[in-house]
Each structure stands twice: as C-alpha cells, then as structure tokens.
Design a protein around this motif. Structure first.
Motif, PDB file in Angstrom:
ATOM      1  N   VAL A  53      35.586 -20.933   9.926  1.00  0.00           N
ATOM      2  CA  VAL A  53      34.369 -20.423   9.782  1.00  0.00           C
ATOM      3  C   VAL A  53      34.124 -21.614   8.093  1.00  0.00           C
ATOM      4  CG1 VAL A  53      33.218 -19.059   7.756  1.00  0.00           C
ATOM      5  CG2 VAL A  53      34.373 -18.125  10.218  1.00  0.00           C
ATOM      6  N   LEU A  54      35.217 -22.198   8.108  1.00  0.00           N
ATOM      7  CA  LEU A  54      34.871 -23.203   6.449  1.00  0.00           C
ATOM      8  C   LEU A  54      34.776 -24.135   7.628  1.00  0.00           C
ATOM      9  CD1 LEU A  54      38.578 -22.429   4.359  1.00  0.00           C
ATOM     10  CD2 LEU A  54      35.633 -22.274   4.192  1.00  0.00           C
ATOM     11  N   GLY A  55      35.411 -24.487   8.668  1.00  0.00           N
ATOM     12  CA  GLY A  55      34.748 -25.982   9.100  1.00  0.00           C
ATOM     13  C   GLY A  55      33.480 -25.611  10.144  1.00  0.00           C
ATOM     14  N   THR A  56      33.001 -25.010  10.851  1.00  0.00           N
ATOM     15  CA  THR A  56      31.713 -24.678  10.981  1.00  0.00           C
ATOM     16  C   THR A  56      30.502 -25.139   9.264  1.00  0.00           C
ATOM     17  OG1 THR A  56      32.460 -23.733  12.585  1.00  0.00           O
ATOM     18  CG2 THR A  56      29.959 -22.978  12.067  1.00  0.00           C
ATOM     19  N   LEU A  57      31.188 -24.437   8.612  1.00  0.00           N
ATOM     20  CA  LEU A  57      30.475 -24.227   6.923  1.00  0.00           C
ATOM     21  C   LEU A  57      30.023 -25.600   6.563  1.00  0.00           C
ATOM     22  CD1 LEU A  57      31.050 -21.144   5.251  1.00  0.00           C
ATOM     23  CD2 LEU A  57      29.342 -21.466   6.728  1.00  0.00           C
ATOM     24  N   SER A  58      31.173 -25.961   6.834  1.00  0.00           N
ATOM     25  CA  SER A  58      31.521 -27.439   6.383  1.00  0.00           C
ATOM     26  C   SER A  58      30.179 -28.219   7.031  1.00  0.00           C
ATOM     27  CB  SER A  58      32.373 -28.039   5.932  1.00  0.00           C
ATOM     28  OG  SER A  58      32.849 -29.771   5.434  1.00  0.00           O
ATOM     29  N   PHE A  59      30.131 -28.115   8.417  1.00  0.00           N
ATOM     30  CA  PHE A  59      29.200 -29.359   9.343  1.00  0.00           C
ATOM     31  C   PHE A  59      27.930 -28.320   8.999  1.00  0.00           C
ATOM     32  CE2 PHE A  59      26.991 -29.054  13.289  1.00  0.00           C
ATOM     33  CZ  PHE A  59      26.862 -30.436  13.393  1.00  0.00           C
ATOM     34  N   LEU A  60      27.141 -27.402   9.167  1.00  0.00           N
ATOM     35  CA  LEU A  60      26.614 -27.639   9.129  1.00  0.00           C
ATOM     36  C   LEU A  60      25.298 -27.283   7.939  1.00  0.00           C
ATOM     37  CD1 LEU A  60      26.391 -24.093  11.360  1.00  0.00           C
ATOM     38  CD2 LEU A  60      25.970 -26.089  11.531  1.00  0.00           C
ATOM     39  N   THR A  61      26.441 -26.594   6.069  1.00  0.00           N
ATOM     40  CA  THR A  61      25.926 -27.250   5.378  1.00  0.00           C
ATOM     41  C   THR A  61      25.681 -28.641   4.954  1.00  0.00           C
ATOM     42  OG1 THR A  61      28.048 -26.935   4.100  1.00  0.00           O
ATOM     43  CG2 THR A  61      26.446 -24.967   4.364  1.00  0.00           C
ATOM     44  N   GLY A  62      26.756 -29.190   5.531  1.00  0.00           N
ATOM     45  CA  GLY A  62      26.692 -31.336   5.453  1.00  0.00           C
ATOM     46  C   GLY A  62      24.985 -31.411   6.131  1.00  0.00           C
ATOM     47  N   LEU A  63      25.065 -30.728   7.234  1.00  0.00           N
ATOM     48  CA  LEU A  63      23.453 -31.519   8.399  1.00  0.00           C
ATOM     49  C   LEU A  63      22.002 -30.708   7.609  1.00  0.00           C
ATOM     50  CD1 LEU A  63      22.669 -31.540  10.691  1.00  0.00           C
ATOM     51  CD2 LEU A  63      23.017 -29.750  11.569  1.00  0.00           C
ATOM     52  N   CYS A  64      22.784 -29.577   6.983  1.00  0.00           N
ATOM     53  CA  CYS A  64      21.314 -28.862   6.264  1.00  0.00           C
ATOM     54  C   CYS A  64      20.964 -29.966   5.078  1.00  0.00           C
ATOM     55  CB  CYS A  64      21.445 -27.386   6.413  1.00  0.00           C
ATOM     56  SG  CYS A  64      20.407 -26.774   7.636  1.00  0.00           S
ATOM     57  N   GLU A  65      21.746 -30.822   3.905  1.00  0.00           N
ATOM     58  CA  GLU A  65      22.351 -31.114   3.385  1.00  0.00           C
ATOM     59  C   GLU A  65      21.614 -29.802   2.398  1.00  0.00           C
ATOM     60  OE1 GLU A  65      19.161 -34.000   3.537  1.00  0.00           O
ATOM     61  OE2 GLU A  65      19.829 -35.122   4.740  1.00  0.00           O
ATOM     62  N   GLN A  66      22.937 -28.726   2.284  1.00  0.00           N
ATOM     63  CA  GLN A  66      22.615 -28.298   1.122  1.00  0.00           C
ATOM     64  C   GLN A  66      23.906 -28.233   0.296  1.00  0.00           C
ATOM     65  OE1 GLN A  66      23.217 -24.372   2.759  1.00  0.00           O
ATOM     66  NE2 GLN A  66      21.301 -23.754   3.652  1.00  0.00           N
ATOM     67  N   ARG A  67      23.229 -27.867  -1.401  1.00  0.00           N
ATOM     68  CA  ARG A  67      24.251 -28.296  -2.310  1.00  0.00           C
ATOM     69  C   ARG A  67      25.283 -27.713  -2.105  1.00  0.00           C
ATOM     70  NH1 ARG A  67      21.340 -26.841  -7.231  1.00  0.00           N
ATOM     71  NH2 ARG A  67      23.922 -26.249  -7.809  1.00  0.00           N
ATOM     72  N   GLY A  68      26.415 -27.879  -2.343  1.00  0.00           N
ATOM     73  CA  GLY A  68      27.957 -26.869  -2.671  1.00  0.00           C
ATOM     74  C   GLY A  68      28.398 -27.483  -0.708  1.00  0.00           C
ATOM     75  N   SER A  69      28.584 -28.536   0.149  1.00  0.00           N
ATOM     76  CA  SER A  69      28.547 -28.733   1.099  1.00  0.00           C
ATOM     77  C   SER A  69      30.157 -28.567   1.353  1.00  0.00           C
ATOM     78  CB  SER A  69      27.902 -29.437   2.143  1.00  0.00           C
ATOM     79  OG  SER A  69      27.694 -30.667   1.399  1.00  0.00           O
ATOM     80  N   GLU A  70      30.460 -29.997   0.486  1.00  0.00           N
ATOM     81  CA  GLU A  70      31.774 -30.074   0.096  1.00  0.00           C
ATOM     82  C   GLU A  70      32.403 -29.227  -0.474  1.00  0.00           C
ATOM     83  OE1 GLU A  70      29.512 -30.038  -3.282  1.00  0.00           O
ATOM     84  OE2 GLU A  70      29.233 -31.268  -2.056  1.00  0.00           O
ATOM     85  N   SER A  71      32.541 -28.576  -0.905  1.00  0.00           N
ATOM     86  CA  SER A  71      33.038 -26.872  -1.572  1.00  0.00           C
ATOM     87  C   SER A  71      33.847 -26.372  -0.146  1.00  0.00           C
ATOM     88  CB  SER A  71      32.124 -25.939  -2.123  1.00  0.00           C
ATOM     89  OG  SER A  71      31.352 -24.879  -1.572  1.00  0.00           O
ATOM     90  N   TRP A  72      33.356 -26.044   1.304  1.00  0.00           N
ATOM     91  CA  TRP A  72      34.033 -25.669   2.141  1.00  0.00           C
ATOM     92  C   TRP A  72      35.097 -26.046   2.096  1.00  0.00           C
ATOM     93  CZ3 TRP A  72      31.748 -20.830   2.188  1.00  0.00           C
ATOM     94  CH2 TRP A  72      30.990 -20.486   1.706  1.00  0.00           C
ATOM     95  N   GLN A  73      34.547 -27.862   1.856  1.00  0.00           N
ATOM     96  CA  GLN A  73      36.032 -28.587   2.276  1.00  0.00           C
ATOM     97  C   GLN A  73      37.265 -28.430   1.221  1.00  0.00           C
ATOM     98  OE1 GLN A  73      34.629 -33.324   1.781  1.00  0.00           O
ATOM     99  NE2 GLN A  73      33.606 -32.436   4.712  1.00  0.00           N
ATOM    100  N   LEU A  74      36.673 -28.194   0.131  1.00  0.00           N
ATOM    101  CA  LEU A  74      37.557 -27.789  -1.040  1.00  0.00           C
ATOM    102  C   LEU A  74      38.376 -26.310  -0.799  1.00  0.00           C
ATOM    103  CD1 LEU A  74      35.706 -29.552  -3.600  1.00  0.00           C
ATOM    104  CD2 LEU A  74      38.012 -30.514  -3.635  1.00  0.00           C
TER     105      LEU A  74
END
Length: 139
Positions: A53-74
């Motif tokens: 789930v964290l991997g998918t969120l990292s990809f999709l929030t980065g794709l959608c340029e949402q703030r906090g996408s790097e927080s999923w990686q953290l």
C-alpha cells in the motif's frame, strides 16, 4: 644430447609431481553458515500488504503531484528500520513496496479521478491495517 635433455625434463616433472604429492593439502575454505531465518511473524501478511500500500501511495501521490508524496517513502523507511530484522525480511518488505509502486504504473499513466479515488481508498486501507496491527499485535 636430445635424450639427456628429455631425461632431465622427465626427471624434473617427476620430481615436481612427487613434491606436489607429498605437500600437505591446503585446508578447505571455511564457509560460514547463514543465520537461519526465524519463522515469519504472525502478522507478516498484513505487514507485507501495508508495504505494498505504501508503495502504491508513493507512486500515485507522486503522479498526482500531491503534497506529502515523499512521506510514504519515509514511512516505508521507518517500517524497514522497525520490522526489517533480517536481510530476507527486509527484502520481502522492499519487494512488496516495489510491487505496489510498479503495479499501478500500467493503469495510471496520468493523474485521473480514478487515481485520486485509489489514493483515498488506499489511505483508508493503510489506516485500517495499521490500526489492526497495533491493536492485535502490540504488547
């Protein structure tokens, strides 16, 4: 002369072969046995799903340029630090994260309403998994 040279060469070879036969053999290299992997924790499937789930969120929030996408990686890095107690377990967790990250790339090439809906649902699923893990397995 040729016979003498041939005899000397044969004698040298025979002496070398005899010397090699009497030389003590080198000990075989010592192989360290890998530490046996402990059995997986009872919550391993849920933990692997959370990593995915964290991997998918990292990809999709980065794709959608949402703030906090790097927080999923953290958060994944924190999960690896906390739960990645062995090399194999770290590899399984990282593999699950990577499957989540890569798995949605073919279906989501640009940010769409469907992408945003998947993000919302995955956040809910991640929260549910986290709650269940903490309630069921924290001591």
């Amino acid at each position: 002369m040729k016979r003498l040279l041939l005899a000397l060469c044969l004698a040298a070879l025979a002496t070398g072969a005899v010397a090699q036969q009497h030389r003590p053999a080198a000990p075989p290299p010592v192989r360290e046995e890998p530490t046996p992997e402990p059995p997986p924790a009872a919550y391993e499937p849920e933990l692997l799903r959370l990593a995915e789930v964290l991997g998918t969120l990292s990809f999709l929030t980065g794709l959608c340029e949402q703030r906090g996408s790097e927080s999923w990686q953290l958060r994944m890095a924190q999960l690896l630090d906390t739960e990645g107690t062995t090399v194999l377990r770290r590899e399984r967790l990282a593999g699950a994260y990577n499957r989540g990250y890569i798995g949605h790339q073919p279906a989501h090439r640009t940010c769409t309403e469907a992408s945003r809906l998947v993000i919302e649902r995955l956040i809910q699923q991640g929260q549910k998994l986290t709650r269940e893990l903490s309630i069921r397995y924290s001591g």
